[in-house]
Design a protein around this motif. Structure first.
Motif, mmCIF file in Angstrom:
data_model
loop_
_atom_site.group_PDB
_atom_site.id
_atom_site.type_symbol
_atom_site.label_atom_id
_atom_site.label_comp_id
_atom_site.label_asym_id
_atom_site.label_seq_id
_atom_site.Cartn_x
_atom_site.Cartn_y
_atom_site.Cartn_z
ATOM 1 N N LEU A 149 -13.521 7.284 -2.587
ATOM 2 C CA LEU A 149 -12.899 8.035 -1.528
ATOM 3 C C LEU A 149 -11.623 7.334 -1.160
ATOM 4 N N GLY A 150 -10.538 8.012 -1.219
ATOM 5 C CA GLY A 150 -9.267 7.349 -1.016
ATOM 6 C C GLY A 150 -8.546 7.838 0.209
ATOM 7 N N ILE A 151 -7.998 6.921 0.919
ATOM 8 C CA ILE A 151 -7.175 7.281 2.062
ATOM 9 C C ILE A 151 -5.760 6.827 1.737
ATOM 10 N N LEU A 152 -4.884 7.752 1.591
ATOM 11 C CA LEU A 152 -3.496 7.374 1.357
ATOM 12 C C LEU A 152 -2.877 6.917 2.661
ATOM 13 N N GLU A 178 -13.043 -0.595 0.783
ATOM 14 C CA GLU A 178 -11.620 -0.445 0.477
ATOM 15 C C GLU A 178 -11.260 -0.956 -0.905
ATOM 16 N N ASP A 179 -10.333 -0.274 -1.548
ATOM 17 C CA ASP A 179 -9.897 -0.641 -2.899
ATOM 18 C C ASP A 179 -8.482 -0.103 -3.104
ATOM 19 N N PRO A 180 -7.452 -0.897 -2.786
ATOM 20 C CA PRO A 180 -6.087 -0.375 -2.839
ATOM 21 C C PRO A 180 -5.563 -0.148 -4.257
ATOM 22 N N ILE A 181 -4.591 0.729 -4.370
ATOM 23 C CA ILE A 181 -3.899 0.969 -5.636
ATOM 24 C C ILE A 181 -2.933 -0.178 -5.888
ATOM 25 N N VAL A 182 -3.043 -0.805 -7.071
ATOM 26 C CA VAL A 182 -2.184 -1.958 -7.370
ATOM 27 C C VAL A 182 -1.163 -1.685 -8.475
ATOM 28 N N ALA A 183 -1.364 -0.652 -9.277
ATOM 29 C CA ALA A 183 -0.423 -0.411 -10.374
ATOM 30 C C ALA A 183 -0.494 1.022 -10.861
ATOM 31 N N VAL A 184 0.609 1.443 -11.447
ATOM 32 C CA VAL A 184 0.628 2.715 -12.169
ATOM 33 C C VAL A 184 0.176 2.394 -13.586
ATOM 34 N N VAL A 185 -0.629 3.235 -14.186
ATOM 35 C CA VAL A 185 -1.080 2.995 -15.557
ATOM 36 C C VAL A 185 -0.421 4.017 -16.469
ATOM 37 N N ALA A 191 -1.504 13.553 3.212
ATOM 38 C CA ALA A 191 -2.912 13.843 3.471
ATOM 39 C C ALA A 191 -3.775 12.712 2.949
ATOM 40 N N ASP A 192 -4.858 12.435 3.634
ATOM 41 C CA ASP A 192 -5.815 11.470 3.127
ATOM 42 C C ASP A 192 -6.373 11.963 1.792
ATOM 43 N N VAL A 249 -4.365 2.962 0.130
ATOM 44 C CA VAL A 249 -5.728 2.439 0.220
ATOM 45 C C VAL A 249 -6.725 3.494 -0.260
ATOM 46 N N VAL A 250 -7.628 3.056 -1.109
ATOM 47 C CA VAL A 250 -8.660 3.946 -1.625
ATOM 48 C C VAL A 250 -10.012 3.384 -1.196
#
Ligand SMILES: *[C@@H]1O[C@H](CO)[C@@H](O)[C@H](O)[C@H]1NC(C)=O
Ligand SMILES: *[C@@H]1O[C@H](CO)[C@@H](O)[C@H](O)[C@H]1NC(C)=O
Ligand SMILES: *[C@@H]1O[C@H](CO)[C@@H](O)[C@H](O)[C@H]1NC(C)=O
Length: 251
Positions: free
Chosen positions: A8-11, A234-241, A19-20, A197-198
Motif C-alpha cells: 500500500l503506497g502513500i505518495l 513503510e517502504d519508500p521508493i529509492v530508484a527508478v528501474v 493522490a495517495d 512513501v509506500v
C-alpha cells in the motif's frame, strides 16, 4: 505466522490533485484493466450508497449470479471488479471483472476500507471518511503475469471479462517500474517519484481473512479484530528501474 502481503503506497503530497497510492499484488484483475483497458490508476472514492454500489457491480458483470459461481471457478471464488465499486469512475460502466480467490478479494477490500475510513494502522492517513477522496493504485510482484511486463502482453489470459463477455485487447500504455528500499519492485503505471512513501500491507491472521467476506468501501462496521488484522509498514521508493522486465524474462 503466514502473512498475505499486499503493498500500500502513500505518495508524498506535493501538489494539489496528487493522490495517495495503494499498490496491490500484480496477480490481479487490476493490471489488465489499468494497462490493457485504459482504465488508468487514479480514482475517486465517493462513499456510494448501496444502490449505487449494486448498479456498479452489475455494470461490471459481477451481479448475482455471475460467471465466478460456475465452473471452472465456484466455491471460494469472488468476482473482482476494476475499477472498484467504491469509486465514482465505475459509473462509466463496462468495467473489467476477474474471478479471484475470496481471500485475495477480501484482503484488497479490507485494505481499501481501512484506508477510506482511516482505521487500524491507517488511523492517521487515508480518507478519514470524507469523500470525495482521491487514490491511486500500483502493483507489486510485477514479474508474475503477462499483463505486468514492461512490454505488456495484453492478450486475454481467459479470465478477463466485461459484462458483455471476454474483454478485448486495447491499446497498450507505457510502463514504469520503481525499486523500494526493501528491494521489492513496484509497477506504477500512473507514475511515482523517488522518495514517495509506500506502505506494505500484510495480514496477521490469514484465517480471519478467509472467514470474513468484505466488500470494498461498503460500510464502516468492521469489528476491531478485522480492522486490526492489517499491518502497515513503510517502504519508500529509492530508484527508478529501467528495463527491469527485460532482465527478468526467463521467469
Ligand atoms: C510476491 O509474491 C510472493 C510469492 O507469491 C509472495 O510471497 C510475496 O508476499 C509477494 N510480495 C508482495 C509484496 O506482494
Ligand atoms: C448496505 O449494505 C450493507 C451490507 O450489505 C448493510 O449492512 C447496510 O445496512 C446497508 N445499508 C443500507 C442503508 O441499506
Ligand atoms: C485467527 O482467527 C481465527 C478466526 O477468528 C481464530 O480462531 C484464531 O484463533 C486466530 N489465530 C490467531 C493466531 O490469532
Amino acid at each position: 505466522m503466514k502473512q498475505f502481503l499486499l503493498l500500500l503506497g502513500i505518495l508524498s503530497l506535493l501538489s494539489l490533485g496528487s493522490a495517495d497510492t495503494i499498490a496491490f499484488n500484480c496477480n490481479s484483475n487490476q493490471v489488465g484493466g489499468a494497462k490493457c483497458k485504459n482504465w488508468g490508476t487514479t480514482f475517486t472514492w465517493d462513499r456510494p450508497s448501496n444502490r449505487t454500489s449494486e448498479q456498479r457491480t452489475r455494470g461490471a458483470g459481477c451481479g448475482r449470479p455471475n460467471r465466478c459461481s460456475r465452473p471452472p471457478y465456484g466455491s471460494g471464488y469472488q468476482c473482482d471488479e476494476y475499477p472498484f465499486k467504491s469509486v465514482r469512475e465505475s459509473d462509466r460502466g463496462n468495467q473489467v471483472n476477474r474471478c479471484v480467490a475470496a481471500r485475495q478479494n477480501n484482503a484488497q477490500g479490507q485494505a481499501l476500507r481501512n484506508f477510506y475510513y482511516s482505521r487500524g494502522e491507517f488511523r492517521n492517513r487515508g480518507c478519514h471518511n470524507q469523500p470525495p477522496c482521491r487514490l491511486s493504485v500500483a502493483f507489486s510482484n510485477a514479474s508474475r503475469l503477462g499483463y505486468c511486463q514492461s512490454r505488456p502482453n495484453c492478450r486475454n489470459d481467459g479470465n478477463e471479462y466485461t459484462r458483455s463477455g471476454p474483454a478485448r485487447r486495447d491499446e497498450v500504455q507505457e510502463s514504469e517500474f520503481f525499486r523500494l528500499a526493501s528491494g521489492t519492485v513496484l509497477f506504477a503505471p500512473g507514475g511515482a517519484r523517488i522518495g514517495d512513501v509506500v506502505y506494505h500491507v500484510s495480514f496477521r491472521n490469514e484465517t480471519l481473512l478467509e472467514e470474513r467476506d468484505v466488500v470494498d468501501g461498503e460500510n464502516d462496521d468492521d469489528d476491531d479484530a478485522v480492522v486490526e488484522n492489517m499491518q502497515v509498514d513503510e517502504d519508500p521508493i529509492v530508484a527508478v528501474v529501467e528495463g527491469w522486465m527485460d532482465e527478468n524474462e526467463g521467469f
